[in-house]
Scaffold this active site. Structure first.
Site, PDB file in Angstrom:
ATOM      1  N   GLN A   1       0.826  -1.202   0.000  1.00 32.17           N
ATOM      2  CA  GLN A   1       0.000   0.000   0.000  1.00 32.17           C
ATOM      3  C   GLN A   1       0.867   1.262   0.000  1.00 32.17           C
ATOM      4  O   GLN A   1       0.628   2.200  -0.767  1.00 32.17           O
ATOM      5  CB  GLN A   1      -0.923  -0.004   1.221  1.00 32.17           C
ATOM      6  CG  GLN A   1      -1.949  -1.118   1.217  1.00 32.17           C
ATOM      7  CD  GLN A   1      -2.764  -1.161   2.494  1.00 32.17           C
ATOM      8  OE1 GLN A   1      -2.272  -0.827   3.570  1.00 32.17           O
ATOM      9  NE2 GLN A   1      -4.009  -1.571   2.401  1.00 32.17           N
TER      10      GLN A   1
ATOM     11  N   ARG B   1       4.372   7.318  -4.721  1.00 25.23           N
ATOM     12  CA  ARG B   1       5.718   7.350  -5.290  1.00 25.23           C
ATOM     13  C   ARG B   1       6.303   8.754  -5.423  1.00 25.23           C
ATOM     14  O   ARG B   1       7.515   8.906  -5.431  1.00 25.23           O
ATOM     15  CB  ARG B   1       5.701   6.669  -6.669  1.00 25.23           C
ATOM     16  CG  ARG B   1       5.314   5.193  -6.608  1.00 25.23           C
ATOM     17  CD  ARG B   1       5.337   4.561  -7.988  1.00 25.23           C
ATOM     18  NE  ARG B   1       4.351   5.153  -8.879  1.00 25.23           N
ATOM     19  CZ  ARG B   1       3.065   4.804  -8.927  1.00 25.23           C
ATOM     20  NH1 ARG B   1       2.619   3.878  -8.106  1.00 25.23           N
ATOM     21  NH2 ARG B   1       2.226   5.372  -9.772  1.00 25.23           N
TER      22      ARG B   1
ATOM     23  N   GLN C   1      13.994  -4.137   3.106  1.00 28.79           N
ATOM     24  CA  GLN C   1      14.674  -5.404   3.376  1.00 28.79           C
ATOM     25  C   GLN C   1      14.315  -6.416   2.293  1.00 28.79           C
ATOM     26  O   GLN C   1      13.144  -6.614   1.994  1.00 28.79           O
ATOM     27  CB  GLN C   1      14.243  -5.928   4.749  1.00 28.79           C
ATOM     28  CG  GLN C   1      14.930  -7.215   5.174  1.00 28.79           C
ATOM     29  CD  GLN C   1      14.400  -7.683   6.510  1.00 28.79           C
ATOM     30  OE1 GLN C   1      13.195  -7.919   6.655  1.00 28.79           O
ATOM     31  NE2 GLN C   1      15.269  -7.795   7.492  1.00 28.79           N
ATOM     32  N   SER C   2      15.316  -7.041   1.708  1.00 31.13           N
ATOM     33  CA  SER C   2      15.109  -7.929   0.572  1.00 31.13           C
ATOM     34  C   SER C   2      14.817  -9.361   1.008  1.00 31.13           C
ATOM     35  O   SER C   2      15.595  -9.964   1.756  1.00 31.13           O
ATOM     36  CB  SER C   2      16.344  -7.919  -0.331  1.00 31.13           C
ATOM     37  OG  SER C   2      16.225  -8.895  -1.350  1.00 31.13           O
ATOM     38  N   GLN C   3      13.721  -9.915   0.486  1.00 33.10           N
ATOM     39  CA  GLN C   3      13.435 -11.329   0.718  1.00 33.10           C
ATOM     40  C   GLN C   3      14.292 -12.230  -0.165  1.00 33.10           C
ATOM     41  O   GLN C   3      14.373 -13.426   0.068  1.00 33.10           O
ATOM     42  CB  GLN C   3      11.951 -11.617   0.446  1.00 33.10           C
ATOM     43  CG  GLN C   3      11.015 -11.115   1.514  1.00 33.10           C
ATOM     44  CD  GLN C   3       9.569 -11.507   1.247  1.00 33.10           C
ATOM     45  OE1 GLN C   3       9.146 -11.645   0.094  1.00 33.10           O
ATOM     46  NE2 GLN C   3       8.795 -11.675   2.303  1.00 33.10           N
ATOM     47  N   ARG C   4      14.923 -11.654  -1.159  1.00 31.36           N
ATOM     48  CA  ARG C   4      15.824 -12.448  -2.003  1.00 31.36           C
ATOM     49  C   ARG C   4      17.084 -12.843  -1.239  1.00 31.36           C
ATOM     50  O   ARG C   4      17.656 -13.904  -1.480  1.00 31.36           O
ATOM     51  CB  ARG C   4      16.244 -11.658  -3.253  1.00 31.36           C
ATOM     52  CG  ARG C   4      15.135 -11.396  -4.242  1.00 31.36           C
ATOM     53  CD  ARG C   4      15.688 -10.687  -5.465  1.00 31.36           C
ATOM     54  NE  ARG C   4      16.617 -11.549  -6.199  1.00 31.36           N
ATOM     55  CZ  ARG C   4      17.485 -11.112  -7.103  1.00 31.36           C
ATOM     56  NH1 ARG C   4      17.576  -9.810  -7.362  1.00 31.36           N
ATOM     57  NH2 ARG C   4      18.283 -11.950  -7.737  1.00 31.36           N
TER      58      ARG C   4
ATOM     59  N   ASN D   1       9.355  14.246   1.365  1.00 27.42           N
ATOM     60  CA  ASN D   1       9.291  15.684   1.612  1.00 27.42           C
ATOM     61  C   ASN D   1       7.968  15.995   2.302  1.00 27.42           C
ATOM     62  O   ASN D   1       7.055  15.161   2.351  1.00 27.42           O
ATOM     63  CB  ASN D   1       9.491  16.487   0.319  1.00 27.42           C
ATOM     64  CG  ASN D   1       8.365  16.332  -0.680  1.00 27.42           C
ATOM     65  OD1 ASN D   1       7.194  16.557  -0.373  1.00 27.42           O
ATOM     66  ND2 ASN D   1       8.703  15.929  -1.907  1.00 27.42           N
TER      67      ASN D   1
ATOM     68  N   ARG E   1       5.433  17.964   1.680  1.00 31.42           N
ATOM     69  CA  ARG E   1       4.216  17.952   0.870  1.00 31.42           C
ATOM     70  C   ARG E   1       3.732  16.519   0.649  1.00 31.42           C
ATOM     71  O   ARG E   1       2.538  16.233   0.765  1.00 31.42           O
ATOM     72  CB  ARG E   1       4.461  18.634  -0.470  1.00 31.42           C
ATOM     73  CG  ARG E   1       3.215  18.735  -1.339  1.00 31.42           C
ATOM     74  CD  ARG E   1       3.526  19.358  -2.679  1.00 31.42           C
ATOM     75  NE  ARG E   1       2.322  19.673  -3.426  1.00 31.42           N
ATOM     76  CZ  ARG E   1       2.333  20.258  -4.626  1.00 31.42           C
ATOM     77  NH1 ARG E   1       3.487  20.593  -5.196  1.00 31.42           N
ATOM     78  NH2 ARG E   1       1.204  20.513  -5.256  1.00 31.42           N
TER      79      ARG E   1
ATOM     80  N   ARG F   1      -4.395   8.359   3.945  1.00 33.74           N
ATOM     81  CA  ARG F   1      -4.332   7.157   4.769  1.00 33.74           C
ATOM     82  C   ARG F   1      -4.805   7.352   6.207  1.00 33.74           C
ATOM     83  O   ARG F   1      -4.905   6.390   6.965  1.00 33.74           O
ATOM     84  CB  ARG F   1      -2.895   6.620   4.777  1.00 33.74           C
ATOM     85  CG  ARG F   1      -2.379   6.214   3.404  1.00 33.74           C
ATOM     86  CD  ARG F   1      -3.151   5.041   2.827  1.00 33.74           C
ATOM     87  NE  ARG F   1      -2.606   4.595   1.546  1.00 33.74           N
ATOM     88  CZ  ARG F   1      -3.012   3.519   0.889  1.00 33.74           C
ATOM     89  NH1 ARG F   1      -3.993   2.780   1.395  1.00 33.74           N
ATOM     90  NH2 ARG F   1      -2.472   3.189  -0.272  1.00 33.74           N
TER      91      ARG F   1
END
Length: 214
Positions: free
Chosen positions: A77, A82, A90-93, A166, A168, A177
């Protein structure tokens, strides 16, 4: 869920004020920065800016939060926001969720209140998580790479991330949210906690980013 405000723009208010004043002044931003303005004087201008929604000038002040133990569902979510938002996750790979490497033998997870409060629901939820944990372990044991074994992991598994926004952008996400009805509880809680940390450092923002009554 744990959140810390780990960095923010120094002179947060004055940075916004200089940006706003630059739009209406013959003086350069360098000259304006050297002016010895009181907080009251700067807030007088910023209040007009906030009221008129000329919010491009507050994009010059930003904040960075470290976030621990939120769900991948929340991450999905949050990552939809963006513009003006940076995110390092954190990477699950690369980070294994193998039970042998985890205290208690079960990956960290978020449990919604509705599951905790509904009779029998938590037991069913926990049994499902344990089954997923076993499936993940089995896939690794079979030689499946972590980056592929992770496909079995649920949206409720915990993750960690660092995010920079930032002002804004923060205000926009907070409106969508928190103040707008219908947002899911977890991301709403995260944004309220971020708001509280920011307002503790910048009390002048309290009237523009108001805490909900409940």
């Amino acid at each position: 869920m744990e959140i810390q405000l780990i960095a923010k723009t120094p002179n947060f208010l004055k940075t916004c004020w200089v940006a706003a004043r630059t739009c209406y002044s013959a003086d350069s931003p360098l000259e304006l920065w050297q002016e010895n303005k009181t907080e009251e004087e700067m807030l007088r201008l910023l209040d007009r800016i906030m009221t008129s929604k000329h919010l491009s000038v507050v994009e010059h002040s930003s904040m960075t939060f470290a976030v621990k133990n939120v769900s991948r569902t929340l991450l999905a979510q949050y990552s939809r926001h963006r513009i003006g938002v940076s995110l390092s996750v954190q990477s699950q790979r690369y980070v294994s969720e193998q039970s042998a490497k985890i205290p208690g033998g079960l990956f960290s997870n978020v449990v919604p209140a509705t599951i905790q409060e509904t009779p029998g629901a938590y037991e069913r939820y926990l049994a499902s998580l344990k089954g997923i944990q076993q499936a993940y372990d089995d896939l690794l044991q079979m030689g499946v790479a972590k980056q592929d074994a992770r496909f079995v992991l649920p949206g409720g598994i915990c993750t960690n991330f660092v995010t920079t926004l930032n002002l804004r952008s923060f205000m926009d996400i907070y409106e969508k949210r928190v103040t707008t009805p219908g947002a899911q509880w977890e991301i709403r809680e995260m944004m309220i906690r971020m708001r509280d940390l920011l307002v503790a450092e910048e009390p002048w923002l309290e009237r523009y980013i108001q805490r909900p009554e409940r």
